[in-house]
Design a protein around this motif. Sequence first.
Motif, PDB file in Angstrom:
ATOM      1  N   VAL A 591       0.868  -1.184   0.000  1.00 31.22           N
ATOM      2  CA  VAL A 591       0.000   0.000   0.000  1.00 31.22           C
ATOM      3  C   VAL A 591       0.906   1.237   0.000  1.00 31.22           C
ATOM      4  O   VAL A 591       1.629   1.468   0.957  1.00 31.22           O
ATOM      5  CB  VAL A 591      -0.912   0.024   1.246  1.00 31.22           C
ATOM      6  CG1 VAL A 591      -1.800   1.259   1.227  1.00 31.22           C
ATOM      7  CG2 VAL A 591      -1.724  -1.245   1.332  1.00 31.22           C
ATOM      8  N   ASN A 610       1.045  -1.702  16.766  1.00 32.97           N
ATOM      9  CA  ASN A 610       2.174  -2.566  16.425  1.00 32.97           C
ATOM     10  C   ASN A 610       1.870  -3.260  15.123  1.00 32.97           C
ATOM     11  O   ASN A 610       0.727  -3.633  14.870  1.00 32.97           O
ATOM     12  CB  ASN A 610       2.330  -3.668  17.476  1.00 32.97           C
ATOM     13  CG  ASN A 610       3.092  -3.160  18.661  1.00 32.97           C
ATOM     14  OD1 ASN A 610       3.851  -2.195  18.542  1.00 32.97           O
ATOM     15  ND2 ASN A 610       2.873  -3.786  19.805  1.00 32.97           N
ATOM     16  N   MET A 611       2.903  -3.448  14.326  1.00 33.42           N
ATOM     17  CA  MET A 611       2.764  -4.186  13.069  1.00 33.42           C
ATOM     18  C   MET A 611       1.950  -3.444  12.011  1.00 33.42           C
ATOM     19  O   MET A 611       1.596  -4.000  10.987  1.00 33.42           O
ATOM     20  CB  MET A 611       2.101  -5.569  13.285  1.00 33.42           C
ATOM     21  CG  MET A 611       2.923  -6.541  14.066  1.00 33.42           C
ATOM     22  SD  MET A 611       4.445  -6.927  13.207  1.00 33.42           S
ATOM     23  CE  MET A 611       3.798  -7.889  11.843  1.00 33.42           C
ATOM     24  N   THR A 616       8.282   0.345   8.433  1.00 30.97           N
ATOM     25  CA  THR A 616       8.367   0.248   6.979  1.00 30.97           C
ATOM     26  C   THR A 616       8.236   1.635   6.350  1.00 30.97           C
ATOM     27  O   THR A 616       8.999   1.998   5.451  1.00 30.97           O
ATOM     28  CB  THR A 616       7.240  -0.687   6.471  1.00 30.97           C
ATOM     29  OG1 THR A 616       7.319  -1.903   7.194  1.00 30.97           O
ATOM     30  CG2 THR A 616       7.383  -0.945   4.985  1.00 30.97           C
TER      31      THR A 616
HETATM   32  P1  ADP Z   1       5.484  -1.522  12.899  1.00 24.53           P
HETATM   33  O1  ADP Z   1       6.787  -0.798  12.811  1.00 24.53           O
HETATM   34  O2  ADP Z   1       4.335  -0.576  12.964  1.00 24.53           O
HETATM   35  O3  ADP Z   1       5.437  -2.530  13.996  1.00 24.53           O
HETATM   36  P2  ADP Z   1       6.251  -2.771  10.408  1.00 24.53           P
HETATM   37  O4  ADP Z   1       6.700  -1.605   9.641  1.00 24.53           O
HETATM   38  O5  ADP Z   1       7.281  -3.654  11.010  1.00 24.53           O
HETATM   39  O6  ADP Z   1       5.229  -2.336  11.552  1.00 24.53           O
HETATM   40  O7  ADP Z   1       5.307  -3.567   9.437  1.00 24.53           O
HETATM   41  C1  ADP Z   1       4.633  -4.731   9.804  1.00 24.53           C
HETATM   42  C2  ADP Z   1       4.349  -5.604   8.598  1.00 24.53           C
HETATM   43  O8  ADP Z   1       3.505  -4.925   7.689  1.00 24.53           O
HETATM   44  C3  ADP Z   1       5.573  -5.963   7.819  1.00 24.53           C
HETATM   45  O9  ADP Z   1       5.537  -7.338   7.562  1.00 24.53           O
HETATM   46  C4  ADP Z   1       5.477  -5.204   6.536  1.00 24.53           C
HETATM   47  O10 ADP Z   1       5.968  -5.966   5.468  1.00 24.53           O
HETATM   48  C5  ADP Z   1       4.007  -4.946   6.380  1.00 24.53           C
HETATM   49  N1  ADP Z   1       3.782  -3.611   5.783  1.00 24.53           N
HETATM   50  C6  ADP Z   1       4.194  -2.461   6.318  1.00 24.53           C
HETATM   51  N2  ADP Z   1       3.822  -1.402   5.549  1.00 24.53           N
HETATM   52  C7  ADP Z   1       3.140  -1.929   4.517  1.00 24.53           C
HETATM   53  C8  ADP Z   1       2.494  -1.350   3.363  1.00 24.53           C
HETATM   54  N3  ADP Z   1       2.469  -0.025   3.166  1.00 24.53           N
HETATM   55  N4  ADP Z   1       1.893  -2.187   2.495  1.00 24.53           N
HETATM   56  C9  ADP Z   1       1.914  -3.517   2.716  1.00 24.53           C
HETATM   57  N5  ADP Z   1       2.512  -4.108   3.753  1.00 24.53           N
HETATM   58  C10 ADP Z   1       3.122  -3.344   4.664  1.00 24.53           C
END
Ligand code: ADP
Length: 883
Positions: A591, A610-611, A616
């Motif tokens: 996305v 979280n997650m 990312t």
């Molecule tokens: P957080 O830092 O909020 O805990 P992450 O950045 O580690 O979350 O992302 C969690 C999961 O979501 C990862 O597996 C990542 O690949 C997926 N993800 C993150 N952003 C996107 C996006 N924009 N589109 C699709 N998948 C995403």
Amino acid sequence: MASGIVGEFFELKAGASADLLAMQMGDFYEFFGDDAETVGEELDLKVSERSSGGEPYAMAGVPVADLTPYVKALVERGYRVAIADQRETDDGIVREVTRTVTPGTLIETDDAEAQYLASVVAHGEEYGLAVCDITTGQFRATTISGEAATGLALNELDRFDPVEVLPGPSVRSDDDFVDALRTDLDARLTLFETDAFAPGRARHTLETQFGDAAGTVGLSDPAIAAAGAAIAYIDETGVGALASITRLGSYTADEHVTLDSTTRRNLELTATMTGGGRTLFETLDHTATNAGARLLKEWLTRPLRHVETLRTRGAAVEALVEDALVREGLSETLGEAYDLERVAARAVSGSADADSLLRARETLALVPELIDSIGGSPRLADSPVAALFEDLDSAAIEDLRTELESLADDPPKTLHEGGLIKRGYDDDLDDLVARLEAATEFFDTLEERERQRHGLSRVTVGRNKTDGYYVQIPKSESDSVPDEYEGIKTLKNAERYVFDELHERERELFRLEEERGEREYEAFRRLRESVAERADLLQAVGRTLAELDVRCSLAAHAAKRGWTRPALTDERGLEIEAGRHPVVETDTQFVPNDLFLDPERRFLLVTGPNMSGKSTYMRQAALITLLAQIGSFVPADSARIGLVDGIYTRVGALDELAEGRSTFMVEMEELSNILHSATDESLVVLDEVGRGTATYDGISIAWAATEYLHNEVGAFTLFATHYHELTTLAEKLPRVENVHIAAAETDGDVTFLRTVEEGPTDRSYGVHVADLAGVPEPVVDRAGDVLDRLREERAIEAKGGGSGGPVQTVFDLGAGEFRTGGSEPSNAGTNDEPPAPPDTEPEQVDPEAAAVVAELRSAALAETSPVELMNRVQEWQRRLEEE
Ligand code: ADP
């Protein structure tokens, strides 16, 4: 005391500065004593014994022809190996050390990676650094100064990832620095003679190596000391590669975007944090050559700050994106190219074999082909792609290629048995070969002749090392063997014979063979020297092919993934529309998200469950900026990138474990490094910083760091935090904004929308993630209850001091202020209810307490620093205790 040959070994060993010595004895290289034990263990060689002076000594040996692979294996394990060759003189056999093979001078390497030897000196507060890859002739030096010079010098070394480091005299006595070298680098530290680092001596070394150039590159003393020592060291090892080091490149650290080692690791540029997954390099790499892959890696770890250079790279990539057909053709042609920089270095050291010269010839022939393809594409002909070839001397390339034409098309591996040179290039050689063929003819037709001459029906002719040529007759026919045959060997069912004419012809043939072998080897050596003399031409062609390869690779990836060319500017600002994470997008339904930063909106607090995608999102901003600053296209619909001087990232301590030190200590050291080093032109990414300690500590530190980055540093910052308390900062600090990553909750289930929206989020969806992750239902339900309870209270707990018991203080998220009273949790819980705070009655509110509460209420939170707040809380606690 060892005497004789063993004594000679130990004497040579004592004079060699190496861990191991291999000493030639006829057809073998031998190791004695401890060296033999070590080699036996490391290489699984048989260790025997030899006695000398009445004592037994361990002994291990390898055949002369196999020395190289054995030495290579030892050096790759970090040993320095001296090699003593033997020579016959009028006074008998003399042995001396002719070469010391070390990790940084292993010209025989097959590894496609760069192999850097580094040298580092300290002059007062300044550091001089030189790095040299003798396998390609690359050589660079720089001086690093300023407040953070030590860290920068270590960082710079780490970035080259050298295999061997020569610490200068003053560096050696700096225990901290040496420790850091040992822990940060996977390199052999070699103590080279201190004189070589002396400025006068070092300058002289450089002038001898480069002539005037040493003076003109404008190096200052520390860089000269480091560079001079490196050259002297390479010379002393006897690798004979100095002539391939034709240029001394000077550079300054401010040409490049600062990327410290933590950031390179966090962004997973060339290695992943966990070892699994894919690095940015692996994702982007479509290069067709080893040299191209090396260069791409170098670009990724050394992004640039010079806008014009980057625009030119970008224009080249764009042209290659637009002419896909020609680009694919170019990549295919490049796929046939050989590593010319390596050939140049090997030709210079005399270790290039016929095959590598042959491949150099074939590679040189690709240059006009590439130039033609580029010239034939209207899109590429006027682009910077064509300009890559402008400085190459086509006539010189053609000359060298023509000269190499004399090399056979399918040369053998050995250099002494002929077959290296084509017919038609040397009349004497042609004549020799004709005579040799005639001589061979005798043996080719011998079988038939003997059959007819003596009526032998099953005669065969053979040749081997010990017997030379022979005639073999089965025992069943031994009655028909003529008298002139002389038996030389009896086999089970046959007998081997020779006769006079065969002997004569054989002598003649062997003489011709030897003569031919020598003559061809001489011709080959002349060719190799000729190539060595033009090492700089080969290097220039090699570099150009690598430069083209990297641009084609970036274009191929951009085309495959629909990336766009970023607009680059020197003005501050980051404007990304529909940006994606370059690695995550390759295996996810990604996305896209926008990002907008400018001097008025330079600090984003990123919240979200979280997650949800916080990390990312932030990493994608850092990676897009980095890609723009290597000249690449970027994963976005459009991007406008104000060039940055440094990218800094830090991930909270819980995400990472560091050896030996407290992880929180590491987290704080790295935060400290960012606060010291980042400028108002940097991009800073902080992921959950402050998490490695107690809540209040964590909030305080995060809060203060935010204020400092906002007020003092002025860097563009993305800060993901689960301390929702921090989101109120956006109201207090003018250039801080909140964004959050949206998630939808329906019927207790969370859907991650992955879209970034303005404003803060106000809750954590951790429980739902626990559910998604398969945590047992009773636990999830219970956690949900606890969460509801806490939400009702909208509280975080501050511990009360001493005998006073806990004082409940709530942080009102709406108001962004602390409050007390009114919402104390009930103690009268049943088993079904969430747990109550510790088992004491809440204190009665007396007048003093009421006063404290009043003060608490009116405390101007935003204008008070976290530390000051802590002091005041302490003061309140003291007053309450005095009751
Ligand atoms: P957080 O830092 O909020 O805990 P992450 O950045 O580690 O979350 O992302 C969690 C999961 O979501 C990862 O597996 C990542 O690949 C997926 N993800 C993150 N952003 C996107 C996006 N924009 N589109 C699709 N998948 C995403």
